[in-house]
Scaffold this motif. Structure first.
Motif, PDB file in Angstrom:
ATOM      1  N   UNK A 268       0.898  -1.197  -0.070  1.00 23.39           N
ATOM      2  CA  UNK A 268       0.198   0.154   0.189  1.00 23.39           C
ATOM      3  C   UNK A 268       0.845   1.339   0.197  1.00 23.39           C
ATOM      4  N   UNK A 269       1.347   1.620  -1.102  1.00 24.58           N
ATOM      5  CA  UNK A 269       1.352   2.918  -1.321  1.00 24.58           C
ATOM      6  C   UNK A 269       2.976   3.002  -0.488  1.00 24.58           C
ATOM      7  N   UNK A 270       4.181   3.267   0.221  1.00 21.61           N
ATOM      8  CA  UNK A 270       5.422   3.845   0.092  1.00 21.61           C
ATOM      9  C   UNK A 270       5.524   4.330   2.071  1.00 21.61           C
ATOM     10  N   UNK A 271       7.302   4.095   2.322  1.00 21.54           N
ATOM     11  CA  UNK A 271       7.289   4.323   3.119  1.00 21.54           C
ATOM     12  C   UNK A 271       8.848   4.064   3.218  1.00 21.54           C
ATOM     13  N   UNK A 272       9.328   5.512   3.334  1.00 22.02           N
ATOM     14  CA  UNK A 272      11.113   5.585   3.609  1.00 22.02           C
ATOM     15  C   UNK A 272      11.561   4.488   2.182  1.00 22.02           C
ATOM     16  N   UNK A 273      10.852   5.707   0.757  1.00 19.58           N
ATOM     17  CA  UNK A 273      11.236   5.027  -0.054  1.00 19.58           C
ATOM     18  C   UNK A 273      12.015   6.296  -0.910  1.00 19.58           C
ATOM     19  N   UNK A 274      11.626   7.124  -0.821  1.00 23.41           N
ATOM     20  CA  UNK A 274      12.227   8.594  -1.826  1.00 23.41           C
ATOM     21  C   UNK A 274      12.976   8.892  -2.072  1.00 23.41           C
ATOM     22  N   UNK A 275      14.218   9.073  -1.245  1.00 22.58           N
ATOM     23  CA  UNK A 275      15.931   9.333  -1.234  1.00 22.58           C
ATOM     24  C   UNK A 275      16.381   7.953  -1.901  1.00 22.58           C
ATOM     25  N   UNK A 276      16.272   6.759  -1.728  1.00 22.77           N
ATOM     26  CA  UNK A 276      16.579   5.793  -3.041  1.00 22.77           C
ATOM     27  C   UNK A 276      16.035   6.022  -4.013  1.00 22.77           C
ATOM     28  N   UNK A 277      14.905   6.334  -4.713  1.00 20.40           N
ATOM     29  CA  UNK A 277      14.368   6.819  -5.886  1.00 20.40           C
ATOM     30  C   UNK A 277      14.309   7.957  -6.565  1.00 20.40           C
ATOM     31  N   UNK A 278      14.143   8.668  -5.924  1.00 20.48           N
ATOM     32  CA  UNK A 278      14.910  10.267  -6.436  1.00 20.48           C
ATOM     33  C   UNK A 278      16.496   9.144  -7.067  1.00 20.48           C
ATOM     34  N   UNK A 279      17.461   8.539  -6.312  1.00 19.10           N
ATOM     35  CA  UNK A 279      18.885   8.489  -6.591  1.00 19.10           C
ATOM     36  C   UNK A 279      18.586   7.356  -7.946  1.00 19.10           C
ATOM     37  N   UNK A 280      17.371   6.200  -7.786  1.00 22.14           N
ATOM     38  CA  UNK A 280      17.814   5.583  -9.143  1.00 22.14           C
ATOM     39  C   UNK A 280      17.382   6.488 -10.508  1.00 22.14           C
ATOM     40  N   UNK A 281      16.482   7.780 -10.588  1.00 23.85           N
ATOM     41  CA  UNK A 281      15.920   8.763 -11.188  1.00 23.85           C
ATOM     42  C   UNK A 281      16.874   9.577 -11.627  1.00 23.85           C
ATOM     43  N   UNK A 282      17.661   9.939 -10.824  1.00 26.30           N
ATOM     44  CA  UNK A 282      19.296  10.676 -11.265  1.00 26.30           C
ATOM     45  C   UNK A 282      19.843   9.753 -12.324  1.00 26.30           C
TER      46      UNK A 282
END
Length: 356
Positions: free
Chosen positions: A300-314
């Motif tokens: 259900x959605x996500x938690x504590x993930x945005x730092x890792x996700x932004x790294x992958x996008x970068x």
């Protein structure tokens, strides 16, 4: 400011509304891009996830400003904000959570115990509080994530759907060298296959009946694309993986793909549910699961993930940018955005810009 407001089923209006100042723990963002999600389509067509009575945390009811996949520039900061300043580029994690209950304190704020709404209203901005289909939006400081230097706002708007997928990858326990099947090649399915590739999966199969969606998968470097109307999917997968795949990701959300997903998964494998299901599914619990040791995981959605996700996008901008297929303005959200997603399979991710 101009904002796209939903009043109920098939009732969306582009209106001029006042711009509220951010509260002490909020920043005000000038929205640059906001993606359209399948859940926005369900909100429009079915009034799904919308507050018909005061939400337990936000106390909001309809109308609500839609949009939850957004990024923008900080233009104002509340009195207690310390980690962000005017001019910062941020991607928004649009969850609504109290921050105080047992689940929030343990870090599972996507399962906040205080956001359960009797009317089924969602725990997201764009559903139970104002979201990103507007010129400006106010967001809690803790949920506004500073983007890496030089990252485009378009990629920032992909952080939310990518975080949905990243949560599924985490829950599945995927590791390098495993074999994976993805059911459904919509935005979430394509992102799932892409993240599995980045994570080092060996054989990655993506399954869909849409030629254009499968072509997009091949453009992303996913070579093993299968159309169940043309081939026996289970037979094809077992040519390379005779015991089945280690992990199957369900990103379509219908009975037929649920059934085939169980057949694709090896004994003691994992069946990871990423999609939401519009209808109940049936399952032979003993023979399909227990006797085969298959583990079903949900997200259900996500938690504590945005730092890792932004790294992958970068680190992989050229791949993620291929997910974006169209950009429109606020006035076109319904006709060129939400309705288009319902029938045009050429479209993957449509971004809305208040500046267009």
């Amino acid at each position: 400011m101009k904002a796209v407001r939903i009043y109920g089923k098939k009732d969306v209006r582009v209106e001029n509304i006042p711009i509220a100042d951010p509260r002490d723990n909020q920043v005000q963002i000038k929205v640059k891009y906001c993606g359209i999600c399948g859940s926005d389509l369900h909100a429009y067509l079915e009034a799904w996830g919308l507050p018909t009575e005061p939400h337990p945390l936000t106390e909001r009811t309809l109308p609500i400003t839609l949009g939850h996949e957004f990024a923008g520039e900080v233009v104002k900061v509340g009195a207690n904000v310390t980690t962000l300043k005017k001019g910062d580029a941020v991607a928004v994690e649009p969850l609504i959570a109290c921050g105080k209950c047992d689940n929030c304190r343990r870090g599972d704020y996507n399962f906040c115990n205080r956001v359960f709404a009797p009317d089924g209203a969602g725990n997201f901005l764009g559903f139970s509080d104002d979201g990103g289909f507007a010129e400006y939006a106010n967001v809690q400081e803790v949920f506004a994530h500073k983007m890496p230097a030089g990252m485009s706002y378009e990629l920032g708007a992909l952080a939310e759907p990518t975080a949905v997928v990243f949560e599924g990858i985490k829950r599945s326990g995927l590791h390098e060298g495993q074999n994976v099947a993805v059911l459904g090649a919509g935005p979430i399915g394509l992102l799932t296959a892409l993240l599995a590739k980045i994570a080092g999966a060996d054989n990655i199969y993506i399954i869909d009946v849409s030629k254009s969606r499968l072509a997009k998968a091949r453009e992303l470097g996913i070579k093993k694309t299968l159309d169940p109307l043309k081939v026996d999917v289970v037979e094809e997968v077992k040519k390379d993986c005779p015991n089945g795949v280690d992990i199957t990701f369900e990103a379509a959300g219908v009975q037929a793909t649920f059934d085939s997903g169980l057949k694709l998964t090896r004994r003691n494998g994992t069946f990871q549910i990423v999609a939401l299901f519009g209808r109940p599914v049936t399952i032979d619990l003993t023979n399909d699961l227990i006797m085969n040791g298959i583990k079903i995981e949900t997200t259900l959605a996500y938690n504590n993930s945005f730092t890792s996700v932004l790294g992958m996008l970068k680190n992989h901008p050229e791949l993620f940018e291929k997910i974006i297929t169209k950009k429109i303005g606020l006035d076109d959200v319904v006709e060129e955005g939400i309705k288009t997603l319902a029938f045009d399979k050429e479209q993957v991710k449509i971004l809305v810009s208040p500046e267009k």
